[in-house]
Design an enzyme around this catalytic site. Structure first.
Site, PDB file in Angstrom:
ATOM      1  N   VAL A  74     -42.002   9.192  17.946  1.00 16.26           N
ATOM      2  CA  VAL A  74     -40.890  10.137  17.849  1.00 16.26           C
ATOM      3  C   VAL A  74     -39.600   9.330  17.939  1.00 16.26           C
ATOM      4  CG1 VAL A  74     -39.773  12.177  18.823  1.00 16.26           C
ATOM      5  CG2 VAL A  74     -42.266  11.923  18.973  1.00 16.26           C
ATOM      6  N   CYS A  75     -38.705   9.547  16.994  1.00 16.94           N
ATOM      7  CA  CYS A  75     -37.400   8.895  17.008  1.00 16.94           C
ATOM      8  C   CYS A  75     -37.557   7.370  17.054  1.00 16.94           C
ATOM      9  CB  CYS A  75     -36.595   9.439  18.190  1.00 16.94           C
ATOM     10  SG  CYS A  75     -34.829   9.119  18.137  1.00 16.94           S
ATOM     11  N   THR A  76     -36.884   6.709  17.991  1.00 13.76           N
ATOM     12  CA  THR A  76     -36.915   5.244  18.043  1.00 13.76           C
ATOM     13  C   THR A  76     -38.185   4.691  18.675  1.00 13.76           C
ATOM     14  OG1 THR A  76     -35.596   5.380  20.078  1.00 13.76           O
ATOM     15  CG2 THR A  76     -34.421   4.950  18.015  1.00 13.76           C
TER      16      THR A  76
END
Length: 319
Positions: free
Chosen positions: A104-106
């Site tokens: 998720v995300c970074t």
């Protein structure tokens, strides 16, 4: 179906919503269909972690006590900037053991650092996509979609897109009704396909500096069915066609034609998602003129027809 273990990795300065969003989705699916998911969290030493927003999260266990989760979720956050080397080592060893590897995300930065994304097409938060591509040239980074599936690896963009991806995984594991039930409970839409852009057209494009061009951007968005040729737009903005085309691209980062194409596609998608208007009417008011022209645009941009897009991404009516 055997119960699947979903493990979310925790570390200091993790983004709290990257954790709680997917956790709520899978926990909701377990409530809907008992015996399907066992959701767990784990940190390196089993100690509580402090999220980037200041929340303290107490994990269920230490990563060293984890054995073979079905789905391994790696969230993002400020803690991805200088991760503990032990975490990268743990991912390198244990990531391949999961049936499904998710970021998720970074969190994609952590997976890439463990060598788990080489040769794969992935996405991450738009603000970090350049860094991910620069630091890991063996990874094919696409900054546009909200999530991407490449084999057993699934990566998502910023924050709330982790919810979209988790809902897609629940639909894959169980069925659409289960995912819809969870989405309704969380008061979110089960309709954002993975290839939907991280931004709307107006957010994705730069805002022009000059007022006539800024006003024209807004006008295009409000009138997708108008004559939006370069000549017509140039006249409305008070430029010659050649000067207008150069100025528009210089100030917005895209050509007038591409901007118009994206506005019309976004407008049509919203109508297909939100209304019961027929495909012919949607194509007309979105500026395509004919259903066939709209179908070609959808297939080119999304890989699917308008009718199939509506079938898959328009929420079912609540009875």
């Amino acid at each position: 179906m055997a119960q699947r273990t979903v493990l979310v990795v925790l570390f200091d300065d993790v983004q709290s919503l990257d954790v709680t969003g997917p956790v709520e989705v899978f926990a909701g699916a377990e409530t809907h269909t008992p015996g399907t998911y066992r959701v767990r969290t784990a940190s390196l030493d089993g100690a509580p972690v402090r999220t980037s927003s200041g929340l303290t999260v107490v994990p269920d266990q230490a990563l060293t006590d984890v054995s073979g989760p079905d789905t391994l979720i790696v969230p993002g956050g400020q803690g991805c900037r200088n991760p503990d080397p032990r975490l990268i080592d743990w991912l390198r060893v244990n990531g391949p053991r999961a049936r499904r590897l998710v970021s998720v995300c970074t969190g994609a930065i952590l997976l890439a650092g463990a060598g788990l994304l080489d040769g794969r097409r992935v996405t991450t938060h738009w603000a970090y996509s350049d860094r991910l591509a620069r630091d890991h040239p063996a990874v094919d980074v696409d900054p546009d979609p909200i999530y991407i599936r490449d084999g057993h690896v699934a990566t998502s963009a910023g924050v709330t897109s982790g919810i979209d991806l988790a809902l897609a995984l629940v639909e894959e594991d169980l069925d659409r009704d289960a995912a819809l039930t969870v989405a309704r409970h969380l008061v979110v839409f089960l309709r954002r396909p993975g290839n939907q852009a991280q931004f709307s057209v107006q957010l994705a494009a730069q805002t022009a500096r000059r007022e006539p061009l800024r006003e024209l951007q807004q006008w295009i968005t409000e009138h997708p069915d108008a004559n939006l040729s370069v000549e017509s737009l140039a006249a409305r903005a008070g430029f010659s066609p050649r000067h207008f085309a150069r100025a528009f691209q210089a100030e917005t980062g895209t050509t007038p034609g591409r901007y118009v194409d994206r506005v019309r596609l976004e407008h049509a998608r919203r109508l297909l998602e939100d209304t019961g208007d027929g495909v012919e009417e949607v194509s007309r008011v979105s500026g395509y003129g004919t259903p066939e022209a709209m179908r070609r645009a959808f297939v080119k941009a999304l890989g699917t027809s308008p009718a199939e897009y509506r079938r898959r991404f328009r929420p079912a009516p609540v009875h």
